[in-house]
Motif scaffolding. Structure first.
Motif, PDB file in Angstrom:
ATOM      1  N   ASP A 121     -45.458 -17.016  14.994  1.00  0.00           N
ATOM      2  CA  ASP A 121     -45.162 -16.164  13.744  1.00  0.00           C
ATOM      3  C   ASP A 121     -44.304 -15.477  12.775  1.00  0.00           C
ATOM      4  OD1 ASP A 121     -47.768 -14.817  15.135  1.00  0.00           O
ATOM      5  OD2 ASP A 121     -47.579 -14.360  16.636  1.00  0.00           O
ATOM      6  N   GLU A 122     -43.129 -15.740  13.542  1.00  0.00           N
ATOM      7  CA  GLU A 122     -42.575 -15.217  13.009  1.00  0.00           C
ATOM      8  C   GLU A 122     -41.730 -16.354  11.615  1.00  0.00           C
ATOM      9  OE1 GLU A 122     -38.785 -15.938  15.177  1.00  0.00           O
ATOM     10  OE2 GLU A 122     -39.057 -14.059  16.471  1.00  0.00           O
ATOM     11  N   LYS A 158     -43.822 -14.770   8.694  1.00  0.00           N
ATOM     12  CA  LYS A 158     -43.849 -13.687   8.172  1.00  0.00           C
ATOM     13  C   LYS A 158     -42.792 -13.665   7.006  1.00  0.00           C
ATOM     14  CE  LYS A 158     -44.054 -10.299  12.290  1.00  0.00           C
ATOM     15  NZ  LYS A 158     -43.878 -10.048  12.938  1.00  0.00           N
ATOM     16  N   LYS A 159     -42.385 -14.931   7.045  1.00  0.00           N
ATOM     17  CA  LYS A 159     -41.674 -15.553   6.367  1.00  0.00           C
ATOM     18  C   LYS A 159     -41.522 -16.730   5.672  1.00  0.00           C
ATOM     19  CE  LYS A 159     -37.826 -16.498   9.139  1.00  0.00           C
ATOM     20  NZ  LYS A 159     -36.537 -17.942  10.285  1.00  0.00           N
ATOM     21  N   GLU A 190     -51.315 -13.006   9.246  1.00  0.00           N
ATOM     22  CA  GLU A 190     -51.353 -11.868   9.489  1.00  0.00           C
ATOM     23  C   GLU A 190     -51.298 -11.009  10.502  1.00  0.00           C
ATOM     24  OE1 GLU A 190     -52.936 -12.572   6.350  1.00  0.00           O
ATOM     25  OE2 GLU A 190     -51.146 -12.230   4.887  1.00  0.00           O
TER      26      GLU A 190
END
Length: 464
Positions: free
Chosen positions: A80-81, A84-85, A50
């Motif tokens: 990072d993307e 997030k998924k 996070e």
């Protein structure tokens, strides 16, 4: 240990107090009393998915007065993307400098210093590809520290990074105690004979590394013999690349020693011996060993000096060997006679070989047609690569028929038929046993099965 490479300004010793005492004095770029950026509080903490790798990287660069590398920033943003998924487990970070799909600013040793500080606590990253960059021995120092600290790292690609013997020594020695890294690529780094000896010594101790690439590293005869000796006892290594050592003389000593190793080693699955100056007597040494070896599945003897006489030994051993699945004979000179020897064995005896590459072997129509005929009776034989030989009309028709009847799948060969004025011709397509070993494609996946069939058929030590 050899003297450590110079560290970027501001780097504090991560070694022992004795090492720190020997290090030359430097003026740090910052001190605890200096004002820090908002991201400074992140330093030294265990990173969670996070927290944002991109932001952490930017903050750390600002804190250490290091220029931000936009290529690294872009790749970290993509990670990072993914996080997030919910794809935070088992990520391979690809920062290879030969990426042809996005703008690249190659990673230097100083860039890798910052990157290694971020990655050492990112336990959800288990693979790192920084090949084709400018790490040099400075980057090798931090790569060794990363391997020491990041206990989830199982794949590390450092190929073609200007790493010399000293950097090779640092990486080899840190692997004495490492029990997690499975696949290391040092291809193209000129660690020379000195560095090669350190890696050979490492294999006497390390029991977890499964795949080691040391091709094009300017290894000397001494280190090649050392590897052959060590592999008679090492039970962990499943695949090794010893391509293009620096050899002198015509005695084929490297092949003699590796042949002796194969008689005793029963764990090695993949062996690359490209550019070993192997002649017919050398292939005979290897074939003599293959009568006794029951583990080797992938043999690469491309770019050597093997002629049709050497195929007599290989064809004979294939009559009894039931283990070999992939053979790369590209860029030799087996000609029609050699192709006919192989075809006869594949038609009448062998039922284990799956893939054969005879690219650029001065084979003419008769030999190529004979190999195509063996595919009609041998249903195990599924992959064949023939580009660079002399195609006549009979050859073109034979391989066109194999593809049209479904016996030879288009992804399993490097030719594609087309018709002009009622006549069949063959065009080259980008398939092969290891097409993307040294380079990446301009589109699509770099590790697709059709372009890397050898690794797909024998999946040993694959990167995560």
């Amino acid at each position: 240990m050899a003297a450590q490479p110079p560290r970027p300004v501001g780097e504090r010793s991560m070694g022992s107090p004795q090492e720190a005492a020997r290090a030359p004095a430097r003026s740090p770029a910052w001190t605890p009393t200096q004002a820090r950026t908002p991201g400074a509080a992140l330093v030294g903490q265990r990173e969670s998915p996070e927290s944002g790798l991109q932001e952490h990287y930017s903050n750390l660069c600002m804190e250490k007065s290091q220029k931000i590398n936009p290529f690294i920033l872009r790749i970290l943003q993509e990670v990072d993307e993914e996080i997030k998924k919910g794809l935070a487990a088992g990520i391979t970070l690809n920062i290879a400098g030969n990426n042809r799909l996005v703008p690249v600013e190659r990673v230097t040793g100083e860039d890798f210093w910052i990157l290694s500080r971020i990655l050492k606590n990112c336990l959800y990253i288990n693979g790192l590809d920084v090949g084709y960059n400018l790490l040099s021995d400075v980057g090798a120092y931090y790569a060794a520290k990363l391997v020491q600290k990041q206990l989830n790292l199982i794949y590390l690609n450092l190929m073609f990074n200007d790493i010399g013997p000293e950097g090779g020594e640092l990486i080899a020695k840190v692997l004495h105690k490492n029990q997690t890294l499975k696949y290391l690529r040092m291809t193209g780094n000129k660690i020379e004979n000195k560095g090669g000896m350190f890696f050979a010594a490492m294999l006497q101790i390390n029991s977890s590394l499964e795949k080691l690439d040391l091709g094009d590293c300017d290894l000397g005869m001494q280190s090649v013999i050392a590897f052959a000796t060590v592999l008679t006892r090492n039970q962990a290594i499943k695949a090794i690349n010893l391509n293009r050592p620096i050899l002198y003389g015509e005695q084929e000593e490297s092949t003699v020693h590796i042949g002796r190793m194969l008689k005793e080693n029963h764990c090695l699955v993949v062996l690359h011996m490209c550019k070993h100056d192997i002649k017919n007597s050398g292939i005979q040494q290897l074939c003599d060993a293959l009568y006794l070896n029951s583990s080797l599945r992938y043999l690469d003897v491309s770019c050597n000096k093997i002629t049709h006489d050497g195929m007599v030994y290989l064809a004979d051993v294939l009559k009894s060997n039931t283990t070999l699945e992939v053979i790369d004979l590209s860029f030799n000179r087996i000609e029609n006679a050699g192709a006919n020897y192989l075809s006869e064995t594949l038609t009448s005896h062998n039922r284990s070989l799956k893939a054969l590459s005879v690219i650029s072997n001065n084979i003419e129509g008769e030999g190529l047609v004979a190999l195509s005929q063996s595919m009609k009776t041998n249903l195990t034989f599924s992959h064949i690569y023939i580009w660079g030989n002399k195609f006549d009309e009979a050859t073109c028709v034979a391989y066109s028929d194999l593809i049209q009847m479904g016996r030879l799948k288009p992804d399993n060969t490097d030719v594609e038929p087309f018709v002009v004025d009622g006549r069949v011709y063959l065009a080259e397509v980008s398939n092969g046993l290891k097409k993307h070993y040294y380079w990446t494609s301009t589109s699509g996946e770099s590790y697709d099965h059709s372009s890397n069939a050898g690794f797909a058929l024998v999946p040993v030590g694959q990167q995560p």
